[in-house]
Design a protein around this motif. Structure first.
Motif, PDB file in Angstrom:
ATOM      1  N   ASP A 168       0.817  -1.220   0.000  1.00 52.37           N
ATOM      2  CA  ASP A 168       0.000   0.000   0.000  1.00 52.37           C
ATOM      3  C   ASP A 168       0.853   1.272   0.000  1.00 52.37           C
ATOM      4  O   ASP A 168       0.597   2.214   0.742  1.00 52.37           O
ATOM      5  N   ARG A 199      -4.929  -0.168  10.680  1.00 50.82           N
ATOM      6  CA  ARG A 199      -5.538  -1.497  10.558  1.00 50.82           C
ATOM      7  C   ARG A 199      -5.479  -2.023   9.125  1.00 50.82           C
ATOM      8  O   ARG A 199      -5.217  -3.205   8.896  1.00 50.82           O
ATOM      9  N   ARG A 200      -5.725  -1.133   8.151  1.00 54.59           N
ATOM     10  CA  ARG A 200      -5.708  -1.564   6.744  1.00 54.59           C
ATOM     11  C   ARG A 200      -4.324  -2.074   6.351  1.00 54.59           C
ATOM     12  O   ARG A 200      -4.183  -3.099   5.687  1.00 54.59           O
ATOM     13  N   THR A 201      -3.287  -1.348   6.786  1.00 49.42           N
ATOM     14  CA  THR A 201      -1.928  -1.758   6.448  1.00 49.42           C
ATOM     15  C   THR A 201      -1.547  -3.041   7.169  1.00 49.42           C
ATOM     16  O   THR A 201      -0.831  -3.883   6.631  1.00 49.42           O
ATOM     17  N   ARG A 202      -2.048  -3.207   8.393  1.00 49.12           N
ATOM     18  CA  ARG A 202      -1.804  -4.453   9.109  1.00 49.12           C
ATOM     19  C   ARG A 202      -2.312  -5.642   8.299  1.00 49.12           C
ATOM     20  O   ARG A 202      -1.646  -6.684   8.206  1.00 49.12           O
ATOM     21  N   ARG A 203      -3.484  -5.468   7.701  1.00 44.48           N
ATOM     22  CA  ARG A 203      -4.025  -6.553   6.871  1.00 44.48           C
ATOM     23  C   ARG A 203      -3.111  -6.824   5.688  1.00 44.48           C
ATOM     24  O   ARG A 203      -2.900  -7.981   5.305  1.00 44.48           O
ATOM     25  N   LYS A 204      -2.586  -5.755   5.064  1.00 41.97           N
ATOM     26  CA  LYS A 204      -1.682  -5.914   3.920  1.00 41.97           C
ATOM     27  C   LYS A 204      -0.438  -6.702   4.325  1.00 41.97           C
ATOM     28  O   LYS A 204       0.012  -7.602   3.607  1.00 41.97           O
ATOM     29  N   ARG A 251      -0.102  -8.712   6.896  1.00 38.45           N
ATOM     30  CA  ARG A 251      -0.493 -10.093   7.182  1.00 38.45           C
ATOM     31  C   ARG A 251      -0.642 -10.896   5.890  1.00 38.45           C
ATOM     32  O   ARG A 251      -0.250 -12.064   5.819  1.00 38.45           O
ATOM     33  N   ASP A 252      -1.214 -10.262   4.862  1.00 40.60           N
ATOM     34  CA  ASP A 252      -1.365 -10.937   3.573  1.00 40.60           C
ATOM     35  C   ASP A 252      -0.002 -11.297   2.990  1.00 40.60           C
ATOM     36  O   ASP A 252       0.178 -12.387   2.418  1.00 40.60           O
ATOM     37  N   GLU A 272      -1.722  -9.378  17.612  1.00 38.02           N
ATOM     38  CA  GLU A 272      -0.875  -9.485  16.427  1.00 38.02           C
ATOM     39  C   GLU A 272      -0.210 -10.859  16.379  1.00 38.02           C
ATOM     40  O   GLU A 272      -0.166 -11.509  15.328  1.00 38.02           O
ATOM     41  N   GLY A 282      -2.703 -13.476  15.416  1.00 40.28           N
ATOM     42  CA  GLY A 282      -3.134 -13.329  14.033  1.00 40.28           C
ATOM     43  C   GLY A 282      -2.078 -13.688  13.011  1.00 40.28           C
ATOM     44  O   GLY A 282      -2.405 -14.088  11.888  1.00 40.28           O
ATOM     45  N   LEU A 283      -0.802 -13.555  13.377  1.00 41.28           N
ATOM     46  CA  LEU A 283       0.273 -13.734  12.404  1.00 41.28           C
ATOM     47  C   LEU A 283       1.074 -15.018  12.565  1.00 41.28           C
ATOM     48  O   LEU A 283       1.589 -15.554  11.594  1.00 41.28           O
TER      49      LEU A 283
END
Length: 237
Positions: free
Chosen positions: A125, A169-174, A176-177, A199, A202-203
């Motif tokens: 991102d 939060r949005r970047t965290r998802r990126k 994680r992806d 975290e 989740g990771l």
């Protein structure tokens, strides 16, 4: 993940922040390190990167021996194929965001570097920020550039120290992806230092809790956090 070992380490280091650790990681495995401040988590990452030299131990990564104190082997940091993201980011201030990422691609032909760097920056991102210097980026943006640069090295080992502390939060998802993609592709093992237990859950495939330089417990995150002894150490009351 397979039964193959991508990273094997057995480390002993004395001093004010000593470390005693024995671990094995599979390709693509994400191992989260947590524990109180001063537990030795970042020191362990710095030992793996070659920035700190332990009194004794052995590190084998991707079939290469990086450290064997008994045999007198010590591979210096610049010859270890590690991707590092520490809390200070350590971006070169005179280079643009794109320049910082491209500099890690010295093994690629020059005409291929920009396209490869753009792919990474888009995945994290960062499009539209290619020409900005670090001083013109927010903390979260700098952190993502540092992660893109670490991945650009195509490392044998990825070392992340609080990599999501300054991102939304949005970047965290990126992020994680990206880590999930590395895992599914059998990419490099990842050691992640974090104080954020959400975290870690989740990771990470496994969670290690450290205290005073020692590993207290290692296992599936939910299993580790359910142990009342660990809850006390982490002050989860």
């Amino acid at each position: 993940m397979t039964g193959e070992t991508a990273l094997s380490l057995s480390i002993r280091r004395g001093g004010p922040i000593g470390v005693a650790a024995d671990l094995e990681l599979a390709p693509g495995e994400v191992l989260a390190l947590t524990g109180p401040s001063g537990a030795g988590k970042t020191t362990l990452l710095r030992i793996l990167a070659g920035l700190v030299r332990p009194a004794e131990g052995r590190i084998i990564c991707a079939g290469e021996t990086w450290l064997d104190t008994a045999a007198g082997i010590f591979v210096p940091p610049h010859r270890r194929r590690t991707g590092l993201v520490f809390q200070s980011y350590a971006l070169l201030p005179h280079l643009t965001a794109m320049g910082n990422v491209e500099m890690a691609m010295g093994d690629l032909p020059r005409d291929e570097r920009r396209a490869a760097a753009l792919r990474l920056m888009t995945a994290l991102d960062l499009p539209g920020l290619e020409d900005r210097k670090p001083s013109n980026l927010s903390g979260g943006q700098q952190q993502r550039v540092a992660l893109a640069r670490a991945l650009a090295r195509r490392p044998s080992l990825l070392l992340l120290d609080e990599p999501l502390s300054a991102v939304d939060r949005r970047t965290r998802r990126k992020v994680r992806d990206e880590l999930a993609a590395l895992r599914s592709a059998g990419g490099p093992p990842v050691l992640l230092v974090t104080h954020d237990l959400e975290e870690a859950v989740g990771l990470a495939d496994r969670l290690v809790v450290m205290e005073a330089g020692r590993i207290l417990m290692c296992g599936a995150p939910a299993e580790v956090l359910a142990d009342p002894r660990i809850a006390e150490v982490l002050d989860l009351g």
